[in-house]
Design a protein around this motif. Structure first.
Motif, PDB file in Angstrom:
ATOM      1  N   HIS A  26       0.833  -1.196   0.000  1.00  0.00           N
ATOM      2  CA  HIS A  26       0.000   0.000   0.000  1.00  0.00           C
ATOM      3  C   HIS A  26       0.869   1.248   0.000  1.00  0.00           C
ATOM      4  O   HIS A  26       1.936   1.288   0.608  1.00  0.00           O
ATOM      5  CB  HIS A  26      -1.016  -0.015   1.140  1.00  0.00           C
ATOM      6  N   GLU A  27       0.420   2.176  -0.824  1.00  0.00           N
ATOM      7  CA  GLU A  27       1.072   3.463  -1.042  1.00  0.00           C
ATOM      8  C   GLU A  27       2.384   3.373  -1.818  1.00  0.00           C
ATOM      9  O   GLU A  27       3.074   4.369  -1.980  1.00  0.00           O
ATOM     10  CB  GLU A  27       1.237   4.230   0.267  1.00  0.00           C
ATOM     11  N   ARG A  46      -3.795  -0.985  -1.317  1.00  0.00           N
ATOM     12  CA  ARG A  46      -4.524   0.259  -1.084  1.00  0.00           C
ATOM     13  C   ARG A  46      -3.627   1.462  -1.369  1.00  0.00           C
ATOM     14  O   ARG A  46      -2.468   1.481  -0.981  1.00  0.00           O
ATOM     15  CB  ARG A  46      -5.022   0.346   0.368  1.00  0.00           C
ATOM     16  N   ASN A  47      -4.199   2.422  -2.077  1.00  0.00           N
ATOM     17  CA  ASN A  47      -3.489   3.658  -2.428  1.00  0.00           C
ATOM     18  C   ASN A  47      -2.226   3.420  -3.249  1.00  0.00           C
ATOM     19  O   ASN A  47      -1.388   4.308  -3.364  1.00  0.00           O
ATOM     20  CB  ASN A  47      -3.127   4.459  -1.175  1.00  0.00           C
ATOM     21  N   GLU A  66      -8.539  -0.633  -2.289  1.00  0.00           N
ATOM     22  CA  GLU A  66      -9.259   0.625  -2.145  1.00  0.00           C
ATOM     23  C   GLU A  66      -8.334   1.783  -2.522  1.00  0.00           C
ATOM     24  O   GLU A  66      -7.178   1.830  -2.107  1.00  0.00           O
ATOM     25  CB  GLU A  66      -9.751   0.777  -0.715  1.00  0.00           C
ATOM     26  N   TYR A  67      -8.849   2.694  -3.354  1.00  0.00           N
ATOM     27  CA  TYR A  67      -8.107   3.863  -3.850  1.00  0.00           C
ATOM     28  C   TYR A  67      -6.880   3.491  -4.694  1.00  0.00           C
ATOM     29  O   TYR A  67      -5.994   4.310  -4.898  1.00  0.00           O
ATOM     30  CB  TYR A  67      -7.705   4.804  -2.714  1.00  0.00           C
ATOM     31  N   THR A  69      -4.725   3.275  -7.809  1.00  0.00           N
ATOM     32  CA  THR A  69      -4.702   4.187  -8.953  1.00  0.00           C
ATOM     33  C   THR A  69      -3.862   3.582 -10.077  1.00  0.00           C
ATOM     34  O   THR A  69      -2.671   3.349  -9.901  1.00  0.00           O
ATOM     35  CB  THR A  69      -4.119   5.557  -8.550  1.00  0.00           C
ATOM     36  N   ALA A  87     -13.576   2.791  -4.914  1.00  0.00           N
ATOM     37  CA  ALA A  87     -13.011   4.101  -5.230  1.00  0.00           C
ATOM     38  C   ALA A  87     -11.648   4.026  -5.925  1.00  0.00           C
ATOM     39  O   ALA A  87     -10.834   4.932  -5.810  1.00  0.00           O
ATOM     40  CB  ALA A  87     -12.929   4.972  -3.971  1.00  0.00           C
ATOM     41  N   ALA A  88     -11.427   2.956  -6.675  1.00  0.00           N
ATOM     42  CA  ALA A  88     -10.193   2.866  -7.474  1.00  0.00           C
ATOM     43  C   ALA A  88     -10.260   3.901  -8.595  1.00  0.00           C
ATOM     44  O   ALA A  88     -11.340   4.253  -9.076  1.00  0.00           O
ATOM     45  CB  ALA A  88     -10.025   1.461  -8.046  1.00  0.00           C
ATOM     46  N   ARG A  89      -9.113   4.372  -9.025  1.00  0.00           N
ATOM     47  CA  ARG A  89      -9.030   5.366 -10.087  1.00  0.00           C
ATOM     48  C   ARG A  89      -8.354   4.712 -11.293  1.00  0.00           C
ATOM     49  O   ARG A  89      -7.131   4.534 -11.309  1.00  0.00           O
ATOM     50  CB  ARG A  89      -8.267   6.587  -9.587  1.00  0.00           C
ATOM     51  N   THR A 108     -15.791   3.253  -8.371  1.00  0.00           N
ATOM     52  CA  THR A 108     -14.557   3.220  -9.155  1.00  0.00           C
ATOM     53  C   THR A 108     -14.692   4.134 -10.366  1.00  0.00           C
ATOM     54  O   THR A 108     -15.745   4.222 -10.981  1.00  0.00           O
ATOM     55  CB  THR A 108     -14.253   1.767  -9.588  1.00  0.00           C
TER      56      THR A 108
END
Length: 147
Positions: A26-27, A46-47, A66-67, A69, A87-89, A108
């Protein structure tokens, strides 16, 4: 990979055909990375950033996304099973011959994406943004808009 991303040395991250299991990513930023044919299972994404990445044929299993991208990425022939992608981009990405099973893509962003021959089984698709997307199944678009 970060140095490669900015054109100041380093190497592109290449996970072609790799099995990534149980990793906390994540991130992390893997923009432009090559994940072709990889198995990504039980990972925390995530992220995570993977814009302009090659994700063709990648299998995602039981991942927290989640999130996530990955704008302008290629997910052709990819599959998602038991993935939580709220909420994926994913704007401008290619989703061709993709399988979504037991996954949550609510909220999404698939705007301006190519969405063709997508098989959805027991997945949450509430409020998916398909604005400007090239979608081959008008019934699917109406169903998403009606949610």
């Amino acid at each position: 990979h970060t140095l490669w991303t900015y054109g100041v040395g380093g190497d592109q991250a290449v996970f072609t055909g790799c099995r990534l299991s149980g990793l906390d990513m994540h991130e992390y930023q893997f923009n432009g990375a090559d994940f072709r044919g990889a198995l990504i299972e039980n990972c925390d994404l995530r992220n995570m950033g993977a814009c302009s990445a090659d994700l063709r044929g990648t299998r995602f299993v039981n991942c927290e996304m989640e999130y996530f991208t990955a704008e302008e990425s290629d997910f052709s022939e990819a599959s998602f099973r038991d993935c939580h992608m709220r909420a994926a981009r994913l704007a401008g990405s290619t989703f061709q011959n993709v399988i979504l099973m037991d996954s949550d893509l609510s909220k999404t962003d698939l705007s301006n994406a190519t969405v063709k021959q997508v098989e959805v089984q027991d997945s949450e698709m509430e409020a998916v943004n398909l604005r400007g997307a090239d979608v081959d199944d008008p019934d699917w678009v109406q169903e998403m808009e009606g949610m």
